[in-house]
Design a protein around this motif. Structure first.
Motif, PDB file in Angstrom:
ATOM      1  N   GLY A 100       3.744  10.545  -2.178  1.00  0.00           N
ATOM      2  CA  GLY A 100       3.277   9.390  -2.931  1.00  0.00           C
ATOM      3  C   GLY A 100       3.716   8.080  -2.292  1.00  0.00           C
ATOM      4  O   GLY A 100       4.201   8.035  -1.162  1.00  0.00           O
ATOM      5  N   THR A 101       3.546   6.993  -3.034  1.00  0.00           N
ATOM      6  CA  THR A 101       3.901   5.656  -2.582  1.00  0.00           C
ATOM      7  C   THR A 101       5.283   5.295  -3.091  1.00  0.00           C
ATOM      8  O   THR A 101       5.568   5.428  -4.281  1.00  0.00           O
ATOM      9  CB  THR A 101       2.875   4.620  -3.095  1.00  0.00           C
ATOM     10  N   TYR A 109       8.078  -3.697  -0.457  1.00  0.00           N
ATOM     11  CA  TYR A 109       9.301  -4.267  -1.017  1.00  0.00           C
ATOM     12  C   TYR A 109       8.991  -5.471  -1.905  1.00  0.00           C
ATOM     13  O   TYR A 109       8.092  -6.271  -1.612  1.00  0.00           O
ATOM     14  CB  TYR A 109      10.226  -4.756   0.106  1.00  0.00           C
ATOM     15  N   ALA A 110       9.788  -5.607  -2.961  1.00  0.00           N
ATOM     16  CA  ALA A 110       9.866  -6.849  -3.729  1.00  0.00           C
ATOM     17  C   ALA A 110      11.326  -7.264  -3.749  1.00  0.00           C
ATOM     18  O   ALA A 110      12.225  -6.413  -3.799  1.00  0.00           O
ATOM     19  CB  ALA A 110       9.347  -6.664  -5.149  1.00  0.00           C
ATOM     20  N   ALA A 137      -0.144  -2.712  -4.268  1.00  0.00           N
ATOM     21  CA  ALA A 137       0.402  -1.814  -3.251  1.00  0.00           C
ATOM     22  C   ALA A 137      -0.249  -0.442  -3.274  1.00  0.00           C
ATOM     23  O   ALA A 137      -0.364   0.206  -2.235  1.00  0.00           O
ATOM     24  CB  ALA A 137       1.924  -1.689  -3.433  1.00  0.00           C
ATOM     25  N   THR A 138      -0.680   0.023  -4.445  1.00  0.00           N
ATOM     26  CA  THR A 138      -1.204   1.379  -4.548  1.00  0.00           C
ATOM     27  C   THR A 138      -2.713   1.436  -4.428  1.00  0.00           C
ATOM     28  O   THR A 138      -3.270   2.518  -4.213  1.00  0.00           O
ATOM     29  CB  THR A 138      -0.784   2.027  -5.877  1.00  0.00           C
ATOM     30  N   GLN A 182      -1.190  -2.430   0.456  1.00  0.00           N
ATOM     31  CA  GLN A 182      -0.486  -3.624   0.885  1.00  0.00           C
ATOM     32  C   GLN A 182       1.002  -3.364   1.052  1.00  0.00           C
ATOM     33  O   GLN A 182       1.629  -2.761   0.191  1.00  0.00           O
ATOM     34  CB  GLN A 182      -0.712  -4.741  -0.154  1.00  0.00           C
ATOM     35  N   GLN A 183       1.560  -3.846   2.126  1.00  0.00           N
ATOM     36  CA  GLN A 183       3.001  -3.729   2.366  1.00  0.00           C
ATOM     37  C   GLN A 183       3.702  -4.990   1.868  1.00  0.00           C
ATOM     38  O   GLN A 183       3.190  -6.090   2.036  1.00  0.00           O
ATOM     39  CB  GLN A 183       3.281  -3.568   3.862  1.00  0.00           C
ATOM     40  N   GLY A 184       4.890  -4.818   1.276  1.00  0.00           N
ATOM     41  CA  GLY A 184       5.665  -5.967   0.835  1.00  0.00           C
ATOM     42  C   GLY A 184       5.401  -6.326  -0.590  1.00  0.00           C
ATOM     43  O   GLY A 184       4.659  -5.721  -1.314  1.00  0.00           O
TER      44      GLY A 184
END
Length: 366
Positions: A108-109, A156-157, A359-360, A364-366
């Motif tokens: 998964g993510t 990431y957040a 993101a899912t 998108q990264q970040g």
């Protein structure tokens, strides 16, 4: 909004209802069907989970869970060997030590909300707790483990721009800044009488890196009474500083939320001599209408409008803090309240849900 059905929310150790645990509660609240995990959990600490259990690792044993100076090198292994209850579409880790090293996402993510890269490992100069001699020989190894875990993270957040800068510096990754939730509603309840504004306030855990002894020094230089609210192992040091001071000093141990709110309301200024990743206390004070004098490093850059809701000192030097505090007293209450309104729990949950959706659904990264 399309959110994957099988979700897990992960946190580090739960030993107090501090800011990171309250943030974990809000992430869990944003995803009411998610399974919940933590490294360890003190059974005496109340955590709002809407009745859901929190699954913990094999480090969660009496006599072990509280010995983090010894168990810190074992934490990545404990996380990696934690078995998922079910295959997850997305795992959201609330990270300030090694939570991101978990492998619960599998196919998964994996998204990580970062309170800070482990201070003990990356920035021990900001936190005296990182000086444990048992940790020093392992620091380089733990940094290597931490860097490798980045490969298993899809986005990431960060809880502040300061932490986003650390994520990029230490891990080479970009992040989305999402400030943590603050109970601005509670601290913003209007008082029934005019504030006294006749003392300087310091608030927070009584631990070395909070530097609350400096609040006493600032008040002493300004000739104003001072109150220090909190609890912790630095009580004797604070008491000694109080004895030396020429102004009245009151140590208020383990105040209730209502007592703390009254202290915020009536203080001439909150002095916050702490380099925090974010720093919830200054936002609580502003919600109560009280301006803040703080060092302009770390999270204070995000939470204080310099010259409007407080003053940012250039360093932790007492003279710099004295000048900042003198400039802070008398700033208007309404800009403070308006600024604090940017950090509500409702705003946080909405931003977290939006971040997960982006993101899912788009990778998108970040």
């Amino acid at each position: 909004m399309t959110i994957p059905r099988r979700i897990a929310v992960v946190h580090e150790w739960i030993d107090a209802r501090d800011g990171s645990v309250k943030t974990f509660e809000q992430i869990a609240g944003a995803f009411p069907d998610a399974d919940l995990y933590a490294l360890t959990r003190d059974p005496a600490v109340d955590v709002e989970t809407a009745g859901r259990p929190i699954r913990t690792t094999w480090l969660d044993r009496p006599g072990v869970r509280d010995r983090r100076g010894v168990t810190l090198p074992l934490m990545p292994l404990a996380w990696r060997t934690q078995r998922p209850l079910t295959p997850y579409d997305v795992v959201i880790s609330s990270h300030h030590a090694f939570a991101q090293t978990n492998r619960l996402a599998r196919d998964g993510t994996h998204l990580v909300y970062v309170h800070s890269p482990a201070r003990y490992v990356w920035t021990p100069e900001l936190d005296g707790r990182g000086s444990n001699p048992l940790l020093s020989p392992a620091r380089l190894v733990l940094r290597s483990v931490d860097r490798r875990s980045v490969r298993h993270v899809d986005g990431y957040a960060a809880n502040s721009t300061a932490v986003a800068e650390r994520i990029e510096r230490f891990w080479g990754r970009r992040s989305t800044v999402i400030a943590p939730p603050v109970d601005t509603t509670f601290y913003g309840i209007p008082a029934t009488r005019a504030p006294t504004r006749d003392f300087i306030l310091g608030a927070g855990r009584w631990v070395p890196y909070k530097n609350l002894h400096l609040v006493i020094a600032v008040a002493d230089r300004l000739g104003l009474p001072v109150k220090i609210a909190g609890q912790g192992p630095e009580r004797e040091r604070l008491q000694a500083a109080a004895t030396r001071a020429r102004v009245p000093v009151e140590l208020i141990e383990n105040p209730t939320d209502e007592q703390l709110r009254d202290l915020y309301r009536n203080a001439a200024a909150l002095v916050f001599p702490t380099i925090e990743d974010f720093g919830i206390v200054p936002v609580e004070a502003q919600a109560a209408g009280t301006p803040v004098a703080a060092v302009g490093i770390g999270g204070a850059r995000d939470t204080i409008v310099d010259g409007e809701t407080g003053t940012l000192a250039p360093s932790l030097d007492v003279e710099d803090l004295v000048v900042a505090t003198a400039a802070t007293m008398g700033l208007a209450a309404e800009p403070c309240r308006a600024n604090a309104a940017r950090f509500t729990a409702e705003r946080f949950r909405a931003q977290i849900a939006s971040w997960v959706e982006r993101a899912t659904t788009s990778g998108q990264q970040g």
